[in-house]
Motif scaffolding. Structure first.
Motif, PDB file in Angstrom:
ATOM      1  N   LEU A 228      80.814  32.925  23.611  1.00  0.00           N
ATOM      2  CA  LEU A 228      81.715  31.947  22.981  1.00  0.00           C
ATOM      3  C   LEU A 228      81.621  30.578  23.635  1.00  0.00           C
ATOM      4  CD1 LEU A 228      84.882  34.145  22.376  1.00  0.00           C
ATOM      5  CD2 LEU A 228      83.363  33.173  20.633  1.00  0.00           C
ATOM      6  N   ALA A 229      81.143  30.502  24.870  1.00  0.00           N
ATOM      7  CA  ALA A 229      80.995  29.221  25.561  1.00  0.00           C
ATOM      8  C   ALA A 229      79.806  28.428  25.041  1.00  0.00           C
ATOM      9  CB  ALA A 229      80.859  29.463  27.057  1.00  0.00           C
ATOM     10  N   LYS A 230      78.907  29.084  24.332  1.00  0.00           N
ATOM     11  CA  LYS A 230      77.723  28.403  23.799  1.00  0.00           C
ATOM     12  C   LYS A 230      78.087  27.640  22.520  1.00  0.00           C
ATOM     13  CE  LYS A 230      74.425  31.794  25.613  1.00  0.00           C
ATOM     14  NZ  LYS A 230      73.355  32.778  25.275  1.00  0.00           N
ATOM     15  N   PRO A 231      77.337  26.591  22.197  1.00  0.00           N
ATOM     16  CA  PRO A 231      77.628  25.855  20.952  1.00  0.00           C
ATOM     17  C   PRO A 231      77.383  26.728  19.735  1.00  0.00           C
ATOM     18  CG  PRO A 231      75.569  25.094  21.939  1.00  0.00           C
ATOM     19  CD  PRO A 231      76.218  25.997  22.944  1.00  0.00           C
ATOM     20  N   PRO A 232      78.238  26.610  18.724  1.00  0.00           N
ATOM     21  CA  PRO A 232      78.035  27.424  17.519  1.00  0.00           C
ATOM     22  C   PRO A 232      76.821  26.953  16.729  1.00  0.00           C
ATOM     23  CG  PRO A 232      79.823  25.879  17.185  1.00  0.00           C
ATOM     24  CD  PRO A 232      79.423  25.755  18.625  1.00  0.00           C
ATOM     25  N   LYS A 233      76.235  27.851  16.017  1.00  0.00           N
ATOM     26  CA  LYS A 233      75.140  27.482  15.121  1.00  0.00           C
ATOM     27  C   LYS A 233      75.721  26.843  13.855  1.00  0.00           C
ATOM     28  CE  LYS A 233      72.002  31.257  16.416  1.00  0.00           C
ATOM     29  NZ  LYS A 233      71.367  32.514  15.921  1.00  0.00           N
TER      30      LYS A 233
ATOM     31  N   LYS B  70      70.204  29.796  23.026  1.00  0.00           N
ATOM     32  CA  LYS B  70      71.028  28.693  23.517  1.00  0.00           C
ATOM     33  C   LYS B  70      72.296  28.504  22.677  1.00  0.00           C
ATOM     34  CE  LYS B  70      67.174  26.058  25.480  1.00  0.00           C
ATOM     35  NZ  LYS B  70      66.421  24.766  25.446  1.00  0.00           N
ATOM     36  N   TYR B  71      72.404  29.250  21.587  1.00  0.00           N
ATOM     37  CA  TYR B  71      73.531  29.066  20.677  1.00  0.00           C
ATOM     38  C   TYR B  71      74.313  30.361  20.538  1.00  0.00           C
ATOM     39  CZ  TYR B  71      71.116  24.757  19.487  1.00  0.00           C
ATOM     40  OH  TYR B  71      70.512  23.540  19.555  1.00  0.00           O
ATOM     41  N   ARG B  72      75.516  30.261  20.032  1.00  0.00           N
ATOM     42  CA  ARG B  72      76.386  31.411  19.837  1.00  0.00           C
ATOM     43  C   ARG B  72      75.728  32.400  18.877  1.00  0.00           C
ATOM     44  NH1 ARG B  72      82.183  29.627  17.995  1.00  0.00           N
ATOM     45  NH2 ARG B  72      82.009  28.572  20.023  1.00  0.00           N
ATOM     46  N   PRO B  73      75.690  33.672  19.213  1.00  0.00           N
ATOM     47  CA  PRO B  73      75.022  34.656  18.341  1.00  0.00           C
ATOM     48  C   PRO B  73      75.809  34.911  17.065  1.00  0.00           C
ATOM     49  CG  PRO B  73      76.094  35.760  20.164  1.00  0.00           C
ATOM     50  CD  PRO B  73      76.216  34.288  20.434  1.00  0.00           C
ATOM     51  N   ASN B  74      75.113  35.443  16.062  1.00  0.00           N
ATOM     52  CA  ASN B  74      75.765  35.755  14.791  1.00  0.00           C
ATOM     53  C   ASN B  74      76.768  36.888  14.919  1.00  0.00           C
ATOM     54  OD1 ASN B  74      74.131  33.780  13.770  1.00  0.00           O
ATOM     55  ND2 ASN B  74      72.749  35.159  12.692  1.00  0.00           N
ATOM     56  N   ALA B  75      76.579  37.743  15.917  1.00  0.00           N
ATOM     57  CA  ALA B  75      77.528  38.826  16.202  1.00  0.00           C
ATOM     58  C   ALA B  75      77.844  38.802  17.693  1.00  0.00           C
ATOM     59  CB  ALA B  75      76.940  40.171  15.803  1.00  0.00           C
ATOM     60  N   LEU B  76      79.105  38.749  18.044  1.00  0.00           N
ATOM     61  CA  LEU B  76      79.507  38.637  19.450  1.00  0.00           C
ATOM     62  C   LEU B  76      79.388  39.988  20.171  1.00  0.00           C
ATOM     63  CD1 LEU B  76      82.707  36.438  19.041  1.00  0.00           C
ATOM     64  CD2 LEU B  76      80.442  35.688  19.805  1.00  0.00           C
ATOM     65  N   PRO B  77      79.084  39.953  21.494  1.00  0.00           N
ATOM     66  CA  PRO B  77      79.036  41.196  22.283  1.00  0.00           C
ATOM     67  C   PRO B  77      80.410  41.869  22.305  1.00  0.00           C
ATOM     68  CG  PRO B  77      78.006  39.374  23.464  1.00  0.00           C
ATOM     69  CD  PRO B  77      78.694  38.777  22.288  1.00  0.00           C
TER      70      PRO B  77
ATOM     71  N   PRO C 154      83.214  40.140  29.287  1.00  0.00           N
ATOM     72  CA  PRO C 154      82.454  39.143  30.051  1.00  0.00           C
ATOM     73  C   PRO C 154      81.321  38.512  29.224  1.00  0.00           C
ATOM     74  CG  PRO C 154      82.887  41.065  31.392  1.00  0.00           C
ATOM     75  CD  PRO C 154      83.282  41.425  30.005  1.00  0.00           C
ATOM     76  N   GLU C 155      80.545  39.358  28.521  1.00  0.00           N
ATOM     77  CA  GLU C 155      79.447  38.834  27.701  1.00  0.00           C
ATOM     78  C   GLU C 155      79.983  38.046  26.506  1.00  0.00           C
ATOM     79  OE1 GLU C 155      79.663  41.908  28.777  1.00  0.00           O
ATOM     80  OE2 GLU C 155      77.969  42.014  30.187  1.00  0.00           O
ATOM     81  N   ARG C 156      81.127  38.509  26.001  1.00  0.00           N
ATOM     82  CA  ARG C 156      81.743  37.832  24.856  1.00  0.00           C
ATOM     83  C   ARG C 156      82.190  36.420  25.236  1.00  0.00           C
ATOM     84  NH1 ARG C 156      84.104  40.319  20.317  1.00  0.00           N
ATOM     85  NH2 ARG C 156      85.585  38.992  19.174  1.00  0.00           N
ATOM     86  N   VAL C 157      82.795  36.283  26.421  1.00  0.00           N
ATOM     87  CA  VAL C 157      83.235  34.971  26.904  1.00  0.00           C
ATOM     88  C   VAL C 157      82.039  34.041  27.066  1.00  0.00           C
ATOM     89  CG1 VAL C 157      84.278  33.745  28.837  1.00  0.00           C
ATOM     90  CG2 VAL C 157      85.316  35.867  27.992  1.00  0.00           C
ATOM     91  N   LYS C 158      80.946  34.550  27.623  1.00  0.00           N
ATOM     92  CA  LYS C 158      79.726  33.740  27.799  1.00  0.00           C
ATOM     93  C   LYS C 158      79.172  33.298  26.443  1.00  0.00           C
ATOM     94  CE  LYS C 158      78.142  35.738  32.189  1.00  0.00           C
ATOM     95  NZ  LYS C 158      77.056  36.513  32.854  1.00  0.00           N
TER      96      LYS C 158
END
Length: 455
Positions: free
Chosen positions: A188-193, A171-178, A182-186
């Motif tokens: 980044l839309a999640k709340p940061p940890k 549910k949160y932004r991953p430690n490493a972005l895709p 398209p996956e990267r935008v999704k």
């Protein structure tokens, strides 16, 4: 030889005359007899324990009132010391709370913070420290326990967030972005940890503190504890403090100690005053006859030199208001520089005040508070808050990377529950509301977040 004779009337009058010495002695004797009778009556009524601990005010008021003691834990002659919250003079910051004290409503740790556990200077591994500075509102004046305060509720919410991140990392932004957009935008839309660890919010606020006290406290006491974040909640006390003072000090202490005759007289009479104050006779009259209630000024301003209407503490003209705001702004700037130099983010919040609440939302107890405030107070406090808010906005523009400012003046405008117990002190429910607002700000600070490696 002629012998004069005094008339029987003269002898009778002489026998009826009363010695002045007897009159003087009869006063304390009468008081002692009344005290003894009062104790007997109170004992028969079963009110002995209640009266023995009676301080002339409700227990919670006595518990939260400051008692200023010397370094030898002795009261200052001539100063009222009816409270239970012990404070010592601090040359750098006016005064500070004594360590390791406890009441039915609060616990103060060894460092003088409102906390059950001590705070070691060496920070345990994985601990994230947030220090809350401010006056009585931040301290949690009139709250029933440490757990009811803003600091405790913010700490619980932050640790809950860490638990949520561990349970549901998706549910949160991953430690490493895709890599792909398209996956990267999704992602980044999640709340940061937020940074993982055990969050500890330390309530370092002290009743009566203004920005000058907080600046000295930050520089000399707080920074060595390696805070990860500092939150300052203030404003009202600075509006009430004359511009001739840089910080709140022990009331009347300096002037009193410099007045030798007054000090000597207080030294002589203080034991008698203390004895009289603690007699069952005086306590009974106060409790059952006078039944005194603290004034709104005494409840709202915990450190005052005189019990005046609240409006009389506010600046009387534009020049004095300007000086008080300039002092406040200067102290805040110095706090920003100190925290920025140590690489610590700073949040500065203007505390709430009851005139920021919508009139149609006021509950009966709050309506009574508003009814006790003069039109002069209402006008001047609103003007003062407008200047405080503007000063903080200017501060954030000047230091956009080092400080985040918040305005809580209207936080409870539409709050459905009781928010205020006097003009500035908050209910437990209101503390929860503010803790939630602070939570959103804290979790939105980049330095409190986990930044993806490939952002």
């Amino acid at each position: 030889m002629f012998k004069s004779r005094r008339s029987p009337y003269y002898k009778k009058r002489r026998r009826q005359s009363v010695s002045p010495l007897w009159i003087i002695l009869s006063i304390p004797l009468s008081l002692l007899i009344l005290e003894l009778l009062t104790r007997i009556f109170v004992g028969i009524a079963g009110k002995g324990q209640q009266l023995a601990t009676y301080q002339g005010v409700p227990p919670i008021v006595s518990a939260y009132r400051l008692q200023f003691l010397s370094e030898n834990n002795q009261p200052y002659d001539g100063l009222a010391n009816e409270g239970s919250l012990i404070a010592h003079q601090n040359l750098a910051g006016g005064y500070q709370l004594a360590g390791e004290q406890k009441s039915n409503f609060w616990t103060i740790n060894a460092q003088g913070f409102r906390d059950e556990e001590p705070v070691p200077v060496a920070k345990p591994q994985g601990e994230k420290r947030i220090f809350l500075l401010g006056g009585s509102t931040a301290f949690g004046q009139w709250n029933q326990s440490n757990q009811a305060t803003i600091a405790h509720k913010l700490e619980a919410r932050l640790n809950e967030r860490v638990g949520q991140q561990k349970r549901s990392p998706e549910k949160y932004r991953p430690n490493a972005l895709p890599f792909y957009k398209p996956e990267r935008v999704k992602a980044l839309a999640k709340p940061p940890k937020i940074r993982e660890g055990q969050y500890r919010v330390i309530n370092a606020a002290i009743p009566g503190y203004t920005s000058g006290n907080e600046l000295a406290q930050l520089a000399l006491q707080i920074l060595p504890y390696q805070p990860d974040l500092i939150i300052v909640l203030n404003g009202y006390g600075d509006l009430m403090l004359p511009s001739s003072q840089e910080e709140t000090e022990i009331p009347q202490l300096e002037g009193f100690l410099n007045n030798a005759p007054r000090h000597f007289w207080a030294y002589l009479t203080q034991p008698l005053q203390n004895w009289l104050r603690n007699t069952y006779l005086v306590k009974s009259v106060q409790h059952w006859v006078l039944n005194p209630e603290p004034s709104l000024a005494q409840m709202s301003l915990v450190v005052t030199e005189a019990n005046k209407p609240l409006a009389e503490y506010l600046p009387t003209d534009a020049t004095e208001l300007e000086r008080r705001i300039a002092r406040y702004s200067n102290h805040q700037k110095q706090m920003v520089r100190l925290s920025a130099g140590a690489g610590i983010p700073l949040v500065v919040a203007v505390q709430p005040e009851i005139t920021g609440r919508a009139s149609d939302q006021l509950l009966p107890s709050e309506q009574k508070i508003m009814a006790d405030l003069s039109p002069d107070y209402l006008e001047r406090v609103k003007q003062g808050y407008s200047e405080l808010i503007q000063a903080n906005e200017t501060l954030e523009k000047a230091f956009p990377r080092n400080v985040k400012t918040m305005n809580f003046y209207n936080l409870y405008e539409k709050f459905p529950q009781i928010a205020f117990t006097d003009t500035v002190h908050l209910s437990e429910e209101a503390n929860q509301e503010m803790a939630q607002s602070l939570y959103y700000t804290v979790t939105g600070l980049p330095k409190m977040q986990i930044i993806p490696d490939n952002l």
